[in-house]
Design a protein around this motif. Structure first.
Motif: not given
Ligand code: ADP
Length: 553
Positions: A44-57
């Motif tokens: 699990y990699i916790g990010v600081r803004h949701e856009q980064a999570a979805a770009f990473a995915a």
């Protein structure tokens, strides 16, 4: 028989589907999901803004060849990720966004963060669904994965209401699903293969354009073999750089304008005739361009320019078919053609011009010399992430890629802010590889907090910020006696201190020597680093024959 929560069933389902990582940002109601995926052994990699999570995915999906997953909270958390859904759709990359949402028994009652999330996702995804019973979660996850990876890949959205995440089911009552098989690789009909080869053979000035569809299809071996067998000149699209190594002698990237304008037959391999290819129209293309088009999406065939020879199916399979046909009946484009000679002359002219730019002693530095320093230092298998206007555009011509799927950028949607998420995914999925994230200062401004994510998760990304104090161009100093130009940023910033604030190493460079030393040192570090490079505020690209987004007929 054990009782499982919806979160646990979801985590087991993701694992069954081959998901190795989840990117996310915790809060109500998804906390149990992130705990459950960790218990299942996913990273699990916790990010600081949701856009980064979805770009990473989506980068994880593209690079892994399967699917990447992001989990976000309800309401604003989910809407923050919608841009990334749009980006995945535009790039044709597979990803799953899991959005926590209001409990079903509280809907339409003004619940905390209650939002029409399914409707919000709908225009930006191939498929969207809501879990309404914990027992059916595995079936829904499998459906989502099948939709994301089949045919033309894309984004899917899975809505997880709080009471379904926390709800329970007896293990033997759950409708468990098998791993969705990788999509079968559809082949082209024999007649279409023959027609494609015949069309290519009839060309005087043939050109192959390799797109990121070929990279996604993992068609690199087949495309390389085809280019070697036929001797056809090729042009990689930005994110298809490396499908065939950039230093291949038939790569005519440096002669792009000449190649497009004078080609009489183009073979598109997983590349769309959209704005990035100037719609296939004059003045960038020959009026009578004939098209051979390989794409997995039948509806894409003939877009903007009629296709003379369609090849519908998977790029790896069809390029293999073409190679087999060429084995049976060998054919090679004449090595002595005028076309090849003219392209080689143009490539050579551009190479000489570039050499001059690379030697420039201008202070502050322009773009070309620092980019060349970076290119010289990067290992051949480095993964290069880049965004920004001039920074990305010029880097495309200077930074080489030699491996497929090793260049990630603003893509078909031209989205700024993709860099940090892409870099996190690239490094998480490729622990042994050097990941360099080159960002213009303006692009970096969309997600600098993700530097902290990299430090926390021990992802040794080398961030390089080209700072020209603005969007497009900046100024040396702010003149506060009049309204500030809309695109300027604060001069004399020190982006490297953002990295230092979180415990990584920062470098501030104004000269080529400083940059060379910083890059070398950065590549020797085990942790994350950030190199701030001062660029002349008015630095520009070399003069282009056509402006960006030339008007077409
Ligand atoms: P680029 O920007 O590199 O030109 P595009 O994103 O415009 O590439 O085009 C990629 C194309 O590749 C899309 O039209 C998509 O349907 C197609 N594609 C996706 N997967 C495959 C595949 N497995 N085989 C062939 N084509 C594919």
């Amino acid at each position: 028989m054990a009782e499982l929560s919806g979160a646990e069933i979801l985590a087991k389902s993701l694992k069954t589907q081959g998901v190795g990582e989840m990117f996310g940002l915790v809060g109500l109601p998804i906390g149990p999901i992130t705990a459950a995926v960790q218990a299942e052994g996913l990273r699990y990699i916790g990010v600081r803004h949701e856009q980064a999570a979805a770009f990473a995915a989506q980068a994880a999906g593209y690079m892994s060849g399967r699917i990447g997953v992001a989990a976000v909270v309800s309401g604003p958390g989910m809407t923050n990720a919608i841009t990334a859904l749009g980006n995945a759709e535009a790039n044709c990359w597979p990803m799953m966004l899991i959005g926590g949402s209001s409990s079903t028994d509280l809907m339409e009652r003004g619940d905390f963060q209650e939002t029409p999330q399914l409707r919000a996702a709908a225009p930006f995804v191939k498929w969207a669904g809501q879990a309404q019973d914990p027992r059916l979660i595995p079936h829904l996850v499998a459906t989502a994965v099948r939709n994301a990876i089949s045919g033309r890949p894309g984004a899917v959205y899975l809505d997880m209401p709080g009471n379904i995440i926390d709800g329970t089911a007896e293990e033997d009552e759950v409708r468990w699903a098998e791993r969705v098989p990788d999509p079968s690789r559809g082949k082209a009909a024999d007649d279409d293969l023959a027609k494609a080869l015949e069309t290519l053979k009839s060309a005087n000035n043939p050109l192959v354009v390799v797109g990121k569809g070929a990279a996604w299809a993992r068609a690199e071996n087949e495309v390389r073999e085809f280019i070697d067998k036929t001797g056809l000149p090729f042009l990689p699209m930005p994110m298809a750089k490396g499908v065939v190594p950039d230093d291949h002698s038939l790569n005519v990237s440096a002669a792009r304008t000449t190649a497009l304008k004078n080609a009489d037959v183009v073979f598109l391999i997983g590349a769309r005739m959209n704005w990035m290819l100037h719609f296939g129209l004059p003045p960038r293309w020959n009026e009578n361009i004939r098209v051979v088009q390989l794409d997995i999406e039948p509806e894409e065939i003939g877009t903007n320019v009629p296709t003379e020879a369609p090849l519908v199916g998977d790029a790896q399979a069809i390029m293999g078919q073409l190679n087999a046909a060429l084995d049976a009946e060998p054919w090679q484009y004449e090595d002595t053609s005028e076309w090849k000679a003219s392209l080689s002359a143009e490539v050579e002219k551009k190479r000489k011009q570039s050499e001059e730019f690379y030697k420039s002693d201008d202070m502050p530095m322009g773009y070309y010399r620092p980019l060349k320093i970076l290119d010289d230092a990067m290992p051949r298998d480095a993964i290069f992430v880049t965004e920004g206007e001039n920074t990305m555009g010029i880097a495309r011509t200077v930074i080489n890629s030699y491996e497929p799927r090793a260049r990630l950028d603003a893509g078909t949607w031209g989205t700024m802010g993709v860099g940090p998420g892409f870099a996190l995914a690239a490094q998480a999925l490729n622990p042994g590889k050097r990941v360099v994230a080159l960002e213009g200062d303006a692009a970096f401004g969309f997600g600098p907090a993700e530097v902290e994510t990299a430090v926390r998760h021990e992802l040794p990304i080398t961030w390089v910020i080209f700072n020209n104090n603005g969007i497009g161009q900046g100024v040396e100093e702010l003149d506060r006696s009049k309204p500030l130009p809309p695109g300027v940023m604060t001069p004399h910033s020190h982006y490297e201190r953002i990295m230092e604030a979180f415990g990584g190493k920062g470098y501030y460079c104004t000269t080529p020597d400083e940059l060379e030393a910083a890059v070398k040192d950065s590549f020797e570090q085990v942790g994350s680093t950030l190199i701030h490079v001062e660029i002349a505020p008015r630095a520009m690209r070399r003069k282009q024959e056509f402006g960006w987004l030339t008007r077409h007929k």
